[in-house]
Write a protein that holds these residues in place. Structure first.
Motif, PDB file in Angstrom:
ATOM      1  N   VAL A  56      43.199   9.937  12.064  1.00  0.00           N
ATOM      2  CA  VAL A  56      43.493   9.071  11.217  1.00  0.00           C
ATOM      3  C   VAL A  56      43.784   9.830   9.664  1.00  0.00           C
ATOM      4  CG1 VAL A  56      42.753   7.021   9.478  1.00  0.00           C
ATOM      5  CG2 VAL A  56      42.907   6.988  12.151  1.00  0.00           C
ATOM      6  N   GLN A  57      44.987   9.439   9.094  1.00  0.00           N
ATOM      7  CA  GLN A  57      45.283   9.999   7.685  1.00  0.00           C
ATOM      8  C   GLN A  57      45.536   8.840   6.632  1.00  0.00           C
ATOM      9  OE1 GLN A  57      48.546  12.862   7.813  1.00  0.00           O
ATOM     10  NE2 GLN A  57      47.423  14.508   8.411  1.00  0.00           N
ATOM     11  N   VAL A  58      45.200   9.080   5.618  1.00  0.00           N
ATOM     12  CA  VAL A  58      45.650   8.186   4.398  1.00  0.00           C
ATOM     13  C   VAL A  58      46.745   9.173   3.835  1.00  0.00           C
ATOM     14  CG1 VAL A  58      45.148   7.119   2.044  1.00  0.00           C
ATOM     15  CG2 VAL A  58      43.558   6.781   4.122  1.00  0.00           C
ATOM     16  N   VAL A 101      42.805  17.996   2.156  1.00  0.00           N
ATOM     17  CA  VAL A 101      44.007  17.203   1.423  1.00  0.00           C
ATOM     18  C   VAL A 101      44.995  18.086   1.616  1.00  0.00           C
ATOM     19  CG1 VAL A 101      44.989  16.281  -0.928  1.00  0.00           C
ATOM     20  CG2 VAL A 101      42.485  15.709  -0.343  1.00  0.00           C
ATOM     21  N   GLU A 102      46.187  17.627   2.053  1.00  0.00           N
ATOM     22  CA  GLU A 102      47.615  18.392   2.140  1.00  0.00           C
ATOM     23  C   GLU A 102      48.366  17.797   1.193  1.00  0.00           C
ATOM     24  OE1 GLU A 102      50.728  20.153   5.265  1.00  0.00           O
ATOM     25  OE2 GLU A 102      48.795  19.093   6.016  1.00  0.00           O
ATOM     26  N   TYR A 103      48.801  18.441   0.346  1.00  0.00           N
ATOM     27  CA  TYR A 103      50.000  18.120  -0.669  1.00  0.00           C
ATOM     28  C   TYR A 103      51.538  18.422   0.081  1.00  0.00           C
ATOM     29  CZ  TYR A 103      53.697  17.945  -4.429  1.00  0.00           C
ATOM     30  OH  TYR A 103      54.746  17.709  -5.071  1.00  0.00           O
ATOM     31  N   GLU A 104      52.363  17.494   0.044  1.00  0.00           N
ATOM     32  CA  GLU A 104      53.664  17.768   0.700  1.00  0.00           C
ATOM     33  C   GLU A 104      54.765  17.268  -0.342  1.00  0.00           C
ATOM     34  OE1 GLU A 104      55.013  16.564   5.270  1.00  0.00           O
ATOM     35  OE2 GLU A 104      55.403  14.779   3.984  1.00  0.00           O
ATOM     36  N   ARG A 138      43.083  13.724   5.132  1.00  0.00           N
ATOM     37  CA  ARG A 138      42.336  13.685   6.330  1.00  0.00           C
ATOM     38  C   ARG A 138      40.911  13.244   6.053  1.00  0.00           C
ATOM     39  NH1 ARG A 138      43.764  14.771  11.371  1.00  0.00           N
ATOM     40  NH2 ARG A 138      45.840  15.853  10.554  1.00  0.00           N
ATOM     41  N   LEU A 139      40.277  12.299   6.717  1.00  0.00           N
ATOM     42  CA  LEU A 139      38.905  11.768   6.215  1.00  0.00           C
ATOM     43  C   LEU A 139      37.944  12.468   7.196  1.00  0.00           C
ATOM     44  CD1 LEU A 139      40.095   8.131   6.034  1.00  0.00           C
ATOM     45  CD2 LEU A 139      39.925   9.810   4.223  1.00  0.00           C
ATOM     46  N   ASP A 163      47.719   3.586   5.338  1.00  0.00           N
ATOM     47  CA  ASP A 163      46.393   3.641   5.981  1.00  0.00           C
ATOM     48  C   ASP A 163      46.703   3.664   7.453  1.00  0.00           C
ATOM     49  OD1 ASP A 163      44.097   3.578   6.793  1.00  0.00           O
ATOM     50  OD2 ASP A 163      43.271   2.107   5.774  1.00  0.00           O
ATOM     51  N   GLN A 164      46.589   4.701   7.997  1.00  0.00           N
ATOM     52  CA  GLN A 164      47.124   4.477   9.431  1.00  0.00           C
ATOM     53  C   GLN A 164      46.059   3.731  10.428  1.00  0.00           C
ATOM     54  OE1 GLN A 164      47.418   8.775  10.835  1.00  0.00           O
ATOM     55  NE2 GLN A 164      49.637   8.822  10.100  1.00  0.00           N
TER      56      GLN A 164
END
Length: 304
Positions: A56-58, A101-104, A138-139, A163-164
């Motif tokens: 699950v990702q936000v 945390v990944e910035y895209e 990613r939590l 919120d997936q």
């Protein structure tokens, strides 16, 4: 001598009430199969929840030049807003729930879009500038995805928060509902099996009322009189429990592992090993139900 007498009485009782005994076996097998299926289904839901929640990702999508939501009223996200959001993601207040945390960037989002829709005509009408930049979060504690999403929802520079877990929760609510239905059905079938066992024992005791009367006259104990009848019910229920166990293991092996597993590449599917863990509980439930039902029925019958 006593053991031979008890075994003879059990054989006579089962033979005299053969049709009802078969009914007890079938109803017990079906009811315990539903019970086992409910347990297996609940185990499947738990395993799927674990697997899915790990993924699950936000996603925090930042304002673009064409964003129209109120939080983007000042236009495209500024570098200051971007830095503030990144800093808040590292803050212990929210960071305690975050694993990474990944910035895209827009260009990275565009490259991922092309990869996902490779060969589709839709790629000809989309440019990198049309796609939003985002933070992919990613939590460490997926249960807190709502807390993280709510924290950034409506913030300046944030267009939307995805919120997936919301999507998966709907699926899990449906699966939990299906599990509850299986439990209700299993409960109804177990009650039917309980009544059938009681009826079988009552009929067996009625058919042998003369023998019971003689045993009473010669001073046989209540336990000695009850034992053959209780064992009849337990034997029938145990056969039913063995059948249901076999059905459950076959269901897990050939349907879940075989049919479903070959068609749906999904991790966390239950299998034969999970069904084998449930088998002892089915056997124990069958024996306990038959024993308790027989005991209560005979107590009332012998009291008369």
């Amino acid at each position: 001598m006593r053991a031979r007498f008890v075994l003879t009485e059990i054989g006579v009782g089962l033979w005299r009430n053969l049709s009802i005994t078969i009914s007890v076996v079938i109803v017990t097998a079906v009811s315990l199969f539903f019970l086992g299926s409910g347990l297996l289904f609940q185990r499947q839901v738990d395993q799927l929840r674990t697997v899915v929640y790990d993924e699950v990702q936000v996603s925090i999508f930042l304002c673009g030049a064409e964003s129209t939501v109120p939080s983007c009223a000042d236009g495209e996200v500024t570098q200051q807003q971007r830095d503030e959001i990144a800093a808040e993601l590292r803050d212990p207040l929210i960071g305690q729930y975050i694993d990474s945390v990944e910035y895209e960037s827009k260009q990275e989002a565009y490259e991922r879009f092309l990869e996902q829709f490779e060969g589709s005509p839709i790629t000809e009408n989309v440019t990198a500038e049309q796609l939003p930049e985002s933070f992919r979060v990613r939590l460490s504690d997926p249960e807190q995805s709502g807390t993280v999403a709510a924290f950034f929802e409506g913030r300046a520079g944030v267009e939307s928060v995805d919120d997936q877990s919301d999507l998966f929760e709907q699926i899990f609510r449906f699966l939990n509902g299906a599990t509850f239905a299986a439990w209700v059905l299993a409960g109804a079938m177990l009650i039917a099996a309980l009544l059938l066992v009681a009826t079988t024992i009552r009929l067996a005791a009625f058919n042998r009322r003369r023998e019971i009367g003689i045993m009473r006259l010669v001073g046989a104990s209540k336990a000695f009189i009850q034992l053959p009848f209780m064992l009849e019910g337990i034997i029938a229920a145990t056969v039913g429990a063995l059948l249901s166990s076999g059905l459950l293991v076959a269901f897990a092996r050939f349907f879940v592992e075989g049919y479903v597993g070959e068609r749906i590449q999904l991790g966390g599917l239950v299998g034969t090993a999970d069904a084998m863990l449930i088998v002892p509980w089915l056997l124990l439930t069958g024996v306990l139900f038959a024993g308790v039902s027989s005991l209560i029925t005979l107590e009332r019958y012998l009291r008369v």
